[in-house]
Write an enzyme that holds these catalytic residues in place. Structure first.
Site, PDB file in Angstrom:
ATOM      1  N   CYS A 125      56.285   4.716   9.154  1.00 57.12           N
ATOM      2  CA  CYS A 125      57.174   4.680  10.320  1.00 57.12           C
ATOM      3  C   CYS A 125      58.467   3.935  10.003  1.00 57.12           C
ATOM      4  O   CYS A 125      58.483   3.018   9.194  1.00 57.12           O
ATOM      5  CB  CYS A 125      56.496   3.961  11.467  1.00 57.12           C
ATOM      6  SG  CYS A 125      54.938   4.697  11.944  1.00 57.12           S
ATOM      7  N   ARG A 134      60.723   7.719   3.516  1.00 49.31           N
ATOM      8  CA  ARG A 134      59.508   6.918   3.662  1.00 49.31           C
ATOM      9  C   ARG A 134      58.301   7.768   4.068  1.00 49.31           C
ATOM     10  O   ARG A 134      57.171   7.308   3.969  1.00 49.31           O
ATOM     11  CB  ARG A 134      59.720   5.826   4.704  1.00 49.31           C
ATOM     12  CG  ARG A 134      60.842   4.871   4.339  1.00 49.31           C
ATOM     13  CD  ARG A 134      61.139   3.935   5.484  1.00 49.31           C
ATOM     14  NE  ARG A 134      59.986   3.110   5.770  1.00 49.31           N
ATOM     15  CZ  ARG A 134      59.727   1.949   5.186  1.00 49.31           C
ATOM     16  NH1 ARG A 134      60.550   1.479   4.287  1.00 49.31           N
ATOM     17  NH2 ARG A 134      58.666   1.257   5.506  1.00 49.31           N
ATOM     18  N   TRP A 155      54.824   8.041  11.628  1.00 44.32           N
ATOM     19  CA  TRP A 155      53.784   8.562  10.734  1.00 44.32           C
ATOM     20  C   TRP A 155      52.479   8.377  11.497  1.00 44.32           C
ATOM     21  O   TRP A 155      52.052   7.245  11.738  1.00 44.32           O
ATOM     22  CB  TRP A 155      53.795   7.764   9.434  1.00 44.32           C
ATOM     23  CG  TRP A 155      52.891   8.299   8.365  1.00 44.32           C
ATOM     24  CD1 TRP A 155      53.177   9.288   7.472  1.00 44.32           C
ATOM     25  CD2 TRP A 155      51.553   7.858   8.065  1.00 44.32           C
ATOM     26  NE1 TRP A 155      52.093   9.501   6.640  1.00 44.32           N
ATOM     27  CE2 TRP A 155      51.097   8.643   6.979  1.00 44.32           C
ATOM     28  CE3 TRP A 155      50.711   6.894   8.605  1.00 44.32           C
ATOM     29  CZ2 TRP A 155      49.828   8.477   6.427  1.00 44.32           C
ATOM     30  CZ3 TRP A 155      49.437   6.728   8.055  1.00 44.32           C
ATOM     31  CH2 TRP A 155      49.016   7.518   6.980  1.00 44.32           C
ATOM     32  N   ASN A 188      56.501  -0.205  14.695  1.00 40.67           N
ATOM     33  CA  ASN A 188      55.773   0.036  13.436  1.00 40.67           C
ATOM     34  C   ASN A 188      54.584  -0.913  13.405  1.00 40.67           C
ATOM     35  O   ASN A 188      54.713  -2.065  13.821  1.00 40.67           O
ATOM     36  CB  ASN A 188      56.649  -0.286  12.217  1.00 40.67           C
ATOM     37  CG  ASN A 188      57.767   0.712  12.020  1.00 40.67           C
ATOM     38  OD1 ASN A 188      57.855   1.703  12.733  1.00 40.67           O
ATOM     39  ND2 ASN A 188      58.626   0.444  11.050  1.00 40.67           N
ATOM     40  N   GLY A 189      53.472  -0.461  12.878  1.00 39.28           N
ATOM     41  CA  GLY A 189      52.296  -1.333  12.806  1.00 39.28           C
ATOM     42  C   GLY A 189      51.194  -0.792  13.706  1.00 39.28           C
ATOM     43  O   GLY A 189      51.258   0.358  14.174  1.00 39.28           O
ATOM     44  N   GLU A 237      47.140   8.295 -13.179  1.00 44.42           N
ATOM     45  CA  GLU A 237      48.474   8.399 -12.576  1.00 44.42           C
ATOM     46  C   GLU A 237      48.987   9.841 -12.648  1.00 44.42           C
ATOM     47  O   GLU A 237      49.598  10.339 -11.705  1.00 44.42           O
ATOM     48  CB  GLU A 237      49.426   7.424 -13.295  1.00 44.42           C
ATOM     49  CG  GLU A 237      50.870   7.476 -12.860  1.00 44.42           C
ATOM     50  CD  GLU A 237      51.111   7.205 -11.379  1.00 44.42           C
ATOM     51  OE1 GLU A 237      50.183   6.745 -10.681  1.00 44.42           O
ATOM     52  OE2 GLU A 237      52.224   7.471 -10.916  1.00 44.42           O
ATOM     53  N   LYS A 242      50.062  11.999  -9.411  1.00 48.44           N
ATOM     54  CA  LYS A 242      51.386  12.634  -9.255  1.00 48.44           C
ATOM     55  C   LYS A 242      51.217  14.098  -8.893  1.00 48.44           C
ATOM     56  O   LYS A 242      51.879  14.607  -8.000  1.00 48.44           O
ATOM     57  CB  LYS A 242      52.213  12.552 -10.545  1.00 48.44           C
ATOM     58  CG  LYS A 242      52.881  11.253 -10.889  1.00 48.44           C
ATOM     59  CD  LYS A 242      54.054  10.876 -10.042  1.00 48.44           C
ATOM     60  CE  LYS A 242      53.653  10.083  -8.856  1.00 48.44           C
ATOM     61  NZ  LYS A 242      53.261   8.760  -8.864  1.00 48.44           N
ATOM     62  N   GLU A 288      49.831  14.575  -5.328  1.00 49.95           N
ATOM     63  CA  GLU A 288      50.799  14.141  -4.314  1.00 49.95           C
ATOM     64  C   GLU A 288      51.829  15.220  -4.002  1.00 49.95           C
ATOM     65  O   GLU A 288      52.140  15.468  -2.849  1.00 49.95           O
ATOM     66  CB  GLU A 288      51.576  12.913  -4.820  1.00 49.95           C
ATOM     67  CG  GLU A 288      50.894  11.593  -4.622  1.00 49.95           C
ATOM     68  CD  GLU A 288      51.740  10.435  -5.152  1.00 49.95           C
ATOM     69  OE1 GLU A 288      51.914   9.466  -4.407  1.00 49.95           O
ATOM     70  OE2 GLU A 288      52.240  10.497  -6.292  1.00 49.95           O
ATOM     71  N   HIS A 313      29.796  13.454 -17.794  1.00 41.80           N
ATOM     72  CA  HIS A 313      28.790  12.870 -16.890  1.00 41.80           C
ATOM     73  C   HIS A 313      28.886  13.511 -15.501  1.00 41.80           C
ATOM     74  O   HIS A 313      28.581  12.882 -14.505  1.00 41.80           O
ATOM     75  CB  HIS A 313      28.981  11.359 -16.796  1.00 41.80           C
ATOM     76  CG  HIS A 313      28.684  10.670 -18.094  1.00 41.80           C
ATOM     77  ND1 HIS A 313      27.408  10.546 -18.595  1.00 41.80           N
ATOM     78  CD2 HIS A 313      29.496  10.119 -19.018  1.00 41.80           C
ATOM     79  CE1 HIS A 313      27.453   9.926 -19.763  1.00 41.80           C
ATOM     80  NE2 HIS A 313      28.716   9.650 -20.054  1.00 41.80           N
ATOM     81  N   LYS A 372      56.070   6.431   1.913  1.00 38.31           N
ATOM     82  CA  LYS A 372      56.572   5.667   0.767  1.00 38.31           C
ATOM     83  C   LYS A 372      56.018   4.254   0.763  1.00 38.31           C
ATOM     84  O   LYS A 372      55.704   3.698  -0.276  1.00 38.31           O
ATOM     85  CB  LYS A 372      58.104   5.651   0.821  1.00 38.31           C
ATOM     86  CG  LYS A 372      58.765   4.901  -0.324  1.00 38.31           C
ATOM     87  CD  LYS A 372      58.597   5.664  -1.619  1.00 38.31           C
ATOM     88  CE  LYS A 372      59.148   4.915  -2.812  1.00 38.31           C
ATOM     89  NZ  LYS A 372      58.498   5.392  -4.050  1.00 38.31           N
TER      90      LYS A 372
HETATM   91  C1  G6P Z   1      52.208   4.588  -1.133  1.00 36.48           C
HETATM   92  C2  G6P Z   1      53.205   5.336  -1.990  1.00 36.48           C
HETATM   93  C3  G6P Z   1      52.845   5.207  -3.462  1.00 36.48           C
HETATM   94  C4  G6P Z   1      52.738   3.742  -3.836  1.00 36.48           C
HETATM   95  C5  G6P Z   1      51.757   2.996  -2.931  1.00 36.48           C
HETATM   96  C6  G6P Z   1      51.851   1.494  -3.144  1.00 36.48           C
HETATM   97  O1  G6P Z   1      50.987   5.226  -1.188  1.00 36.48           O
HETATM   98  O2  G6P Z   1      53.256   6.706  -1.617  1.00 36.48           O
HETATM   99  O3  G6P Z   1      53.832   5.832  -4.254  1.00 36.48           O
HETATM  100  O4  G6P Z   1      52.320   3.642  -5.157  1.00 36.48           O
HETATM  101  O5  G6P Z   1      52.075   3.226  -1.556  1.00 36.48           O
HETATM  102  O6  G6P Z   1      53.136   1.089  -2.778  1.00 36.48           O
HETATM  103  P1  G6P Z   1      53.832  -0.226  -3.301  1.00 36.48           P
HETATM  104  O7  G6P Z   1      55.161  -0.243  -2.596  1.00 36.48           O
HETATM  105  O8  G6P Z   1      52.950  -1.367  -2.879  1.00 36.48           O
HETATM  106  O9  G6P Z   1      53.961  -0.128  -4.763  1.00 36.48           O
END
Ligand code: G6P
Length: 613
Positions: A2, A27, A79, A105-106, A486, A490, A493, A509, A608
């Protein structure tokens, strides 16, 4: 997640608010809304979907004069947490009288109890949200003074909030407050702009005040007065926003993600510059605030994070053990905060967070502080809550990261963790010669990454072979195992392909049961210790018909004939290899998503910065 923008000026509030919301789009959100004061009346527009839809709605509903004349307003990108992303659930929410508007927000955790109490008093609710309850509560507490009303209402809520409130009965002022969700106030010339993220403020002013938890501020176009929730005035210093406006533009690239992938050599140079001492063979990280004696006393390193930052921590775990000979472990922050962790003054806790605002990582920092550990932050956003609450640590200096899928933050996090491990190692068992050798390896990272980025077109061609699949496996071992995780993250996502990262040995396994003819297996097969075993695992996959894409070391003849496709990264130290290899997988995910026509910078359902638990 948000986003909040609130504005007080002379005119044009809707345009300012909509521009601010556009700056926060990165975000991640699924609906948007705004309220402005127009001739003593509160006027609201909301729309599910993008800010562009909100803009169309407001322009269709409101006459031009309203756009030009309105001098105050609040706006929000939502969001969804409580209730789906509908118009009714979008913020702002109004109180029972319709005079008070709120964006939030929150999460208000005790909203059910508050709602049933308010319903008994005759309040009628129009949404599924927790936020609407707070709007009604403020209305219930309003006896002539908006600041007092907000203060009284906040005393009754449990949970987290960053809010902006406006009332038709109190024109010319906005009340904003924070507890667990960031609020920054930009002080302009005859205008004040409040936002949950400094990105919405650039273009107006560089002078900002960051609110602390339990701060509540009354703002006008000319003034800011801050108190704490007990109504005691507090002084918060004015900071200078160091934000390059061009960072919020795509600069000729089709997507922010591609731009940020290409920015990595420069971002890494900024992260590394001035931090390596080639004479002593160590790293100079003054923000860690440690003397060699402090370092010698550290008996355990605990790395905390979520998402991509957690994966960076997993690479760091290898580096601390290998270079510094110190017991090291990675913990998912959300799990760590609730498990009553055993910590003491000899435990160094490193909270890894690009945004510095992730709710679970922040809570884990607070728990670690409480337990007397030696806590530091590894953040990108300067002045973020985690950076401030840890008080010591290292900034990435990667520059703003706009794309939801993290790229340059990851490679800078890994590089800084390598430098931290080098520094710790030199305080313990690493010789000066070994230190110098490692410092040289770390120094070479930007060039290794530049060489990998240059293969973008080649990777785009390979990506075409994989874009039609719905499942993929990523395998690796040692420090390349987290890179497999990772790489899979990616891909899922941004392309919505179901991708799993596994330790190369773990595939048999269970997951190997899913391999069929043509199933993509992306293998980190670099020429590093353990490669023999990974090549054996690749053979196992090939025998079952999988299509193999290898990330390999340039010039390595051992991999010839083993793979259907490969991407080369330059030869380098095994720990350092994680960085260019991750870049190769970033480009792979990007090009696959592009072939599939996905919305790369704002993937569905993702945010984000995750400011709720
Ligand atoms: C969200 C983002 C990720 C990020 C994660 C942790 O899920 O989409 O890209 O890695 O938060 O965020 P931070 O700001 O704590 O690295």
């Amino acid at each position: 997640m948000c986003g909040i923008v609130a504005y007080l000026g002379k005119s044009d509030a809707p345009s300012v608010l909509l521009n601010g919301l556009r700056r926060l789009e990165y975000r991640g959100y699924d609906s948007a809304g705004l309220a402005v004061m127009d001739g003593g009346r509160m006027v609201v527009a909301k729309a599910p979907g993008k800010v562009a839809a909100l803009n169309d709605r407001a322009r269709a509903d409101w006459p031009d004069e309203r756009f030009n004349r309105a001098a105050a307003g609040i706006a929000h990108t939502r969001w969804a947490t409580h209730g789906p992303p509908t118009e009714a659930n979008a913020h702002p929410h109004l109180d029972n009288s319709g005079d008070i508007a709120l964006v939030h927000n929150g999460i208000i955790e005790n909203y059910r109890a508050l709602r049933s109490r308010l319903e008994k008093l005759g309040h009628v609710f129009h949404s599924d949200t927790d936020t609407e309850v707070l709007a009604h509560l403020i209305g219930e507490c309003h006896h002539g003074d908006l600041f007092r009303a907000v203060c009284d209402a906040l005393h009754q809520v449990e949970g987290t909030y960053g809010i902006a409130v406006m009332s038709a009965r109190d024109p010319g002022k906005i009340i904003t407050a924070r507890c667990g969700s960031p609020i920054v106030i930009g002080i302009g010339d005859g205008e004040t702009i409040v936002a949950s993220d400094a990105a919405a403020i650039i273009g107006h002013t560089r002078q900002v005040i960051y609110l602390n938890d339990r701060d509540i501020a009354e703002i006008t176009a000319e003034t800011v007065s801050i108190r704490d929730l007990d109504n005691v005035p507090v002084d918060r210093e004015i900071a200078q926003l160091a934000f390059d406006a061009s960072a919020a533009e795509k600069g000729g690239f089709e997507h922010f993600m591609l731009k940020e992938i290409h920015e990595q050599p420069e971002a890494l140079r900024n992260a590394i510059r001035g931090r390596l001492d080639f004479h002593l063979g160590t790293a100079v990280l003054s923000g860690m605030g440690t003397s060699p004696r402090d370092l010698a006393e550290i008996s355990r390193v605990v790395l905390l994070g979520c998402g991509t930052s957690l994966h960076a921590g997993l690479v760091g775990e290898y580096a601390f053990e290998d270079l510094a000979d110190v017991h090291s472990e990675v913990q998912q922050a959300a799990e760590f905060r609730y498990r009553n962790p055993i910590l003491g003054p000899h435990d160094m806790v490193v909270a890894i967070s690009q945004s510095g605002e992730t709710a679970d990582t922040l809570a884990a920092v607070r728990e670690s502080n409480q337990k007397g550990a030696f806590v530091m932050g590894l953040c990108n956003v300067v002045g973020s809550t985690i950076a401030r609450e840890t008080g010591r640590g290292v900034y990435l200096h990667a520059g703003p990261e706009i794309s939801v899928a993290s790229t340059k933050a990851f490679t800078c996090q890994v590089s800084v963790l390598l430098m931290m491990a080098l520094k710790l190692g030199r305080g313990r068992r690493l010789s000066r010669e070994e230190g110098i050798r490692l410092a040289r390896e770390i120094e070479s990272i930007p060039d290794l990454v530049a060489a990998t980025v240059r293969q973008s077109d080649h990777i785009a061609e390979i990506a075409a072979h994989y874009a039609g699949h719905e499942h993929a496996f990523f395998i690796g071992r040692g420090p390349l195992y987290p890179v497999a995780l990772e790489g899979a993250l990616k891909l899922k996502e941004i392309s919505y392909i179901h991708a799993e990262g596994y330790h190369a040995a773990e595939l048999k396994h269970g997951p190997i049961a899913l391999l069929e003819k043509g199933t993509p297996v992306i293998a980190l097969a670099n020429a590093v210790p353990g490669q023999d075993k990974t090549l054996g695992n690749i053979e196992e996959c090939r025998a079952r018909g999988a299509r193999i894409l290898g990330i390999v070391t340039a010039g390595d003849s051992r991999v010839t004939g083993l793979m259907d496709d490969f991407i080369e990264v330059p030869p380098c130290h095994p720990l350092v290899a994680s960085v260019p290899s991750a870049v190769a997988l970033q480009l792979l995910a990007y090009h696959i998503a592009r072939h599939r026509g996905c919305e790369i910078d704002q993937p569905r359902n993702l945010a984000k910065s995750v400011t709720v638990e």
